[in-house]
Design a protein around this motif. Sequence first.
Motif, PDB file in Angstrom:
ATOM      1  N   ALA A 125       0.809  -1.127   0.006  1.00 16.99           N
ATOM      2  CA  ALA A 125      -0.097  -0.014  -0.112  1.00 16.99           C
ATOM      3  C   ALA A 125       0.911   1.277   0.136  1.00 16.99           C
ATOM      4  N   GLU A 126       2.047   1.238   0.726  1.00 20.46           N
ATOM      5  CA  GLU A 126       3.009   2.395   0.835  1.00 20.46           C
ATOM      6  C   GLU A 126       3.577   2.638  -0.526  1.00 20.46           C
ATOM      7  N   GLU A 127       4.101   1.611  -1.194  1.00 15.17           N
ATOM      8  CA  GLU A 127       4.583   1.903  -2.562  1.00 15.17           C
ATOM      9  C   GLU A 127       3.590   2.134  -3.628  1.00 15.17           C
ATOM     10  N   ALA A 128       2.402   1.697  -3.572  1.00 16.05           N
ATOM     11  CA  ALA A 128       1.370   2.154  -4.322  1.00 16.05           C
ATOM     12  C   ALA A 128       0.968   3.401  -4.262  1.00 16.05           C
ATOM     13  N   GLU A 129       0.700   3.887  -3.090  1.00 16.21           N
ATOM     14  CA  GLU A 129       0.551   5.267  -2.912  1.00 16.21           C
ATOM     15  C   GLU A 129       1.700   6.160  -3.442  1.00 16.21           C
ATOM     16  N   ARG A 130       2.942   5.742  -3.139  1.00 12.49           N
ATOM     17  CA  ARG A 130       4.182   6.328  -3.561  1.00 12.49           C
ATOM     18  C   ARG A 130       4.019   6.606  -5.282  1.00 12.49           C
ATOM     19  N   ALA A 131       3.670   5.498  -5.715  1.00 13.54           N
ATOM     20  CA  ALA A 131       3.682   5.375  -7.263  1.00 13.54           C
ATOM     21  C   ALA A 131       2.437   5.967  -7.683  1.00 13.54           C
ATOM     22  N   GLY A 132       1.318   6.318  -7.137  1.00 15.77           N
ATOM     23  CA  GLY A 132       0.155   6.915  -7.426  1.00 15.77           C
ATOM     24  C   GLY A 132      -0.616   5.923  -8.201  1.00 15.77           C
ATOM     25  N   HIS A 133      -0.687   4.675  -7.992  1.00  9.20           N
ATOM     26  CA  HIS A 133      -1.236   3.541  -8.521  1.00  9.20           C
ATOM     27  C   HIS A 133      -2.328   2.860  -7.449  1.00  9.20           C
ATOM     28  N   ALA A 134      -3.577   2.371  -8.157  1.00  7.72           N
ATOM     29  CA  ALA A 134      -4.462   1.690  -7.220  1.00  7.72           C
ATOM     30  C   ALA A 134      -4.289   0.171  -7.543  1.00  7.72           C
ATOM     31  N   ILE A 135      -4.079  -0.479  -6.363  1.00  2.00           N
ATOM     32  CA  ILE A 135      -3.907  -1.979  -6.261  1.00  2.00           C
ATOM     33  C   ILE A 135      -5.098  -2.798  -5.743  1.00  2.00           C
TER      34      ILE A 135
END
Length: 221
Positions: A125-135
């Motif tokens: 979730a941290e890395e998705a937020e950093r990248a601006g992606h929904a997962i």
Amino acid sequence: MLTMLHTSPVHVPVFDALRDEEAPGLALRHLVRPELLDRARAQGPDAVRQEVSATLVAAAADGARAALCTCSTLGSVAETAGAALGLPTLRVDRPMAAAAVAAGPRIAVLAALESTLAPTGELLAEEAERAGHAIDVRTVLVPGAWERFEAGDTEGYLAVVDDAARRVRDADVLVLAQASMAPVAGRPGLPVPALASPRPGLRAAAQLAASDTSFSGLRTM
């Protein structure tokens, strides 16, 4: 020097070999603390925060310029403790998590330890937020895997992990939550591309340790 914090001795030769391939000449110091994982499983990762911090203080005093925690259960605790101390500290699965987020939104996580599930989900979730992606993350706990690992049955452990990996469908990428699962990622015929943490984790930590600006001394607590 790069200090490695392990919770199993099986990781020592694995990371020595990766160091020889990825960063020849880098000095590694291995600290093996299985009791930290035992306590974290029984009481939660926060129960070992003070011990992890003390371990990193000692590592810095011995000359470490960076630290790499190879335990996915303790990774967040180690990173937080390192940041508070001023010692660059990386959890081994963070580069893998970033790669998983980049690979696609449907992420399956294969774990041998239940205590790994929440930390790995939070990391993704941290890395998705950093990248601006929904997962969309789906987790799979492999029954009986950790018991085989603890018994020293590496072949049996990898066999049940491999079997579970081959059952994963409807995912863009498969995350192997334990560093010890890495050999499965390279096996042919997996239905979903699998990512393992040791190599990218070691590569990123070696870069931290090699940076002239990575460490300027411990902060006072």
